[in-house]
Design a protein around this motif. Structure first.
Motif, PDB file in Angstrom:
ATOM      1  N   ALA A   1      25.736 -27.590  95.008  1.00  0.00           N
ATOM      2  CA  ALA A   1      27.060 -27.249  96.121  1.00  0.00           C
ATOM      3  C   ALA A   1      26.864 -26.806  97.142  1.00  0.00           C
ATOM      4  CB  ALA A   1      27.991 -25.685  95.091  1.00  0.00           C
TER       5      ALA A   1
ATOM      6  N   ALA B   1      28.614 -20.329  93.895  1.00  0.00           N
ATOM      7  CA  ALA B   1      29.525 -19.698  93.426  1.00  0.00           C
ATOM      8  C   ALA B   1      29.663 -18.219  93.004  1.00  0.00           C
ATOM      9  CB  ALA B   1      29.738 -20.124  91.925  1.00  0.00           C
TER      10      ALA B   1
ATOM     11  N   ASP C   1      28.018 -14.720  92.042  1.00  0.00           N
ATOM     12  CA  ASP C   1      27.449 -14.131  90.668  1.00  0.00           C
ATOM     13  C   ASP C   1      28.147 -13.033  90.009  1.00  0.00           C
ATOM     14  OD1 ASP C   1      26.693 -13.812  88.212  1.00  0.00           O
ATOM     15  OD2 ASP C   1      24.405 -13.576  89.264  1.00  0.00           O
TER      16      ASP C   1
ATOM     17  N   ARG D   1      20.869 -21.368  87.455  1.00  0.00           N
ATOM     18  CA  ARG D   1      22.374 -20.528  87.246  1.00  0.00           C
ATOM     19  C   ARG D   1      22.984 -20.280  85.137  1.00  0.00           C
ATOM     20  NH1 ARG D   1      26.435 -18.726  89.251  1.00  0.00           N
ATOM     21  NH2 ARG D   1      28.271 -20.353  88.545  1.00  0.00           N
TER      22      ARG D   1
ATOM     23  N   TYR E   1      31.473 -29.949  88.006  1.00  0.00           N
ATOM     24  CA  TYR E   1      31.980 -28.477  88.530  1.00  0.00           C
ATOM     25  C   TYR E   1      32.373 -26.731  87.783  1.00  0.00           C
ATOM     26  CZ  TYR E   1      37.308 -26.843  90.261  1.00  0.00           C
ATOM     27  OH  TYR E   1      37.800 -25.976  91.343  1.00  0.00           O
ATOM     28  N   SER E   2      32.488 -26.565  86.748  1.00  0.00           N
ATOM     29  CA  SER E   2      32.231 -25.735  86.443  1.00  0.00           C
ATOM     30  C   SER E   2      30.515 -25.037  86.521  1.00  0.00           C
ATOM     31  CB  SER E   2      32.106 -25.921  84.741  1.00  0.00           C
ATOM     32  OG  SER E   2      33.806 -26.348  84.416  1.00  0.00           O
TER      33      SER E   2
ATOM     34  N   ASP F   1      29.082 -25.009  89.270  1.00  0.00           N
ATOM     35  CA  ASP F   1      28.837 -24.869  90.781  1.00  0.00           C
ATOM     36  C   ASP F   1      30.173 -24.104  91.045  1.00  0.00           C
ATOM     37  OD1 ASP F   1      27.056 -26.006  91.161  1.00  0.00           O
ATOM     38  OD2 ASP F   1      27.412 -28.114  91.082  1.00  0.00           O
ATOM     39  N   LYS F   2      31.536 -24.270  90.971  1.00  0.00           N
ATOM     40  CA  LYS F   2      32.464 -23.518  92.017  1.00  0.00           C
ATOM     41  C   LYS F   2      32.708 -22.875  91.371  1.00  0.00           C
ATOM     42  CE  LYS F   2      31.793 -27.480  94.261  1.00  0.00           C
ATOM     43  NZ  LYS F   2      31.770 -27.138  95.819  1.00  0.00           N
ATOM     44  N   ILE F   3      33.112 -22.299  90.413  1.00  0.00           N
ATOM     45  CA  ILE F   3      33.880 -21.407  89.426  1.00  0.00           C
ATOM     46  C   ILE F   3      32.639 -20.454  89.426  1.00  0.00           C
ATOM     47  CG2 ILE F   3      35.656 -22.970  88.280  1.00  0.00           C
ATOM     48  CD1 ILE F   3      34.322 -21.638  85.379  1.00  0.00           C
ATOM     49  N   PRO F   4      33.290 -18.833  89.529  1.00  0.00           N
ATOM     50  CA  PRO F   4      32.219 -18.069  89.230  1.00  0.00           C
ATOM     51  C   PRO F   4      31.441 -17.397  87.999  1.00  0.00           C
ATOM     52  CG  PRO F   4      34.547 -16.627  90.389  1.00  0.00           C
ATOM     53  CD  PRO F   4      34.677 -18.351  89.738  1.00  0.00           C
ATOM     54  N   SER F   5      30.383 -16.578  88.496  1.00  0.00           N
ATOM     55  CA  SER F   5      29.817 -16.627  86.696  1.00  0.00           C
ATOM     56  C   SER F   5      30.787 -16.429  85.742  1.00  0.00           C
ATOM     57  CB  SER F   5      28.654 -15.841  86.590  1.00  0.00           C
ATOM     58  OG  SER F   5      27.629 -16.589  88.053  1.00  0.00           O
TER      59      SER F   5
END
Length: 336
Positions: free
Chosen positions: A14, A18, A20, A115, A159-160, A162-166
């Motif tokens: 990414a 994203a 954490d 991650r 995408y999930s 790398d891009k959305i918050p933990s």
């Protein structure tokens, strides 16, 4: 579903990590391990029951072909081998091969695992599940999505990842964990596998019927009409002779879709019970926003998105976003 499989070296990191923002309340704490790491809830049992008639038809087909072509001894061994093959749903090497070569999932890179694993450990700790019970895999995709596969695999898109918050990723993973602990994933694949010979036979029968009608049409309309009438009478006769099998087979797609919708709501419920109701709602709002944006773009061009009809809704394996959000409302006021 996903694009062509690639090795771990093809993953694209990414551009910005994203956030954490997950509450790692179980980090370093003693893990309470649930007695049951997986199970079969009413949805899973219902899915298996719905597909039982199809499995019986498949067994009859496999038995007829095997015994007819190979004789009693070898044919019986082939039938027994086919019946036993369902156990491969729980065989990890077979599952990983299925996930990799059929679903195009891959193992996480070292960076992705760094991650993913802490988030997964938090999710499984809240559920009382040993994290190693399930295998984490990745799908190269630009969509927000995840999947529970067979008996042990949980797949998540890049995408999930790398891009959305933990916290949102944890909600997505908790939802997929709910499918596994409820037995939805293995029950669905097992039912599909045992009904596959029947599905193939039905597809071949339809193909041959279309071919026969096309050939008859070359000669005369009368021949075509006679053939269609003959096929219709044969279908009615078969239906009347084995209605106790035919009726469940006709209803199976609708019942399976209903079981799928119940399974999604049950998996949402588990994610909410683990403390991820708000985060899961945010993910569902994301999908709803995308859908509304698509509708607005079409409206700006003077077009209109075709709404699903009653039959489409009955055959949908997922509830609409509004239904899922409404089901989460009782949990959104709770602070865990």
């Amino acid at each position: 579903m996903p694009p062509e499989a690639h090795g771990p070296e093809t993953a694209v990191p990414a551009s910005e990590p994203a956030p954490d923002d997950l509450d790692y309340r179980h980090r370093g704490a003693r893990l309470h391990v649930s007695e049951h790491q997986r199970g079969a809830d009413a949805t899973a049992v219902g899915r298996l029951a719905v597909q039982l008639p199809g499995a019986l038809v498949s067994l009859a087909l496999v038995g007829s072909i095997a015994l007819g072509m190979l004789g009693n001894v070898v044919g019986t061994l082939v039938v027994l081998a086919w019946v036993a093959s369902g156990l491969l749903v729980f065989h990890r090497p077979t599952e990983l091969a299925f996930a990799r070569y059929v679903l195009k999932l891959r193992l996480p890179t070292q960076q992705e695992r760094a991650r993913l694993e802490p988030i997964w450990h938090e999710v499984t700790a809240r559920a009382g599940i040993e994290p190693g019970t399930y295998e984490l895999m990745v799908e190269n995709s630009d969509e927000l999505n995840a999947v529970a596969v067979a008996g042990h695999v949980v797949g998540v898109t890049t995408y999930s990842l790398d891009k959305i918050p933990s916290s949102n990723l944890a909600a997505v993973l908790a939802h997929e964990l709910g499918h596994h602990t409820g037995g939805h994933a293995w029950a669905g694949l097992l039912g599909y596998w045992y009904s596959l010979p029947g599905r193939i036979a039905w597809a071949v029968t339809r193909g041959l019927a279309r071919f026969a009608i096309a050939v008859a049409g070359v000669f005369s309309m009368a021949a075509t009409g006679f053939l269609i009438l003959f096929m219709a009478l044969a279908a009615v006769a078969a239906f009347l002779a084995a209605w106790y099998i035919a009726v469940p087979l006709v209803l199976a797609p609708y019942l399976l879709a209903y079981a799928g919708r119940r399974g999604e709501l049950r998996a949402d419920q588990q994610a909410a019970e683990l403390g991820f109701a708000r985060q899961l709602a945010e993910v569902l709002y994301h999908f709803q926003t995308e859908e509304d944006t698509a509708k607005a773009a079409l409206a700006a061009r003077g077009e209109q998105l075709k709404e699903p009809g009653t039959l489409d809704r009955l055959l949908s394996s997922h509830p609409d976003h509004h239904t899922r959000l409404d089901a989460l409302q009782p949990y959104l006021g709770l602070h865990r």
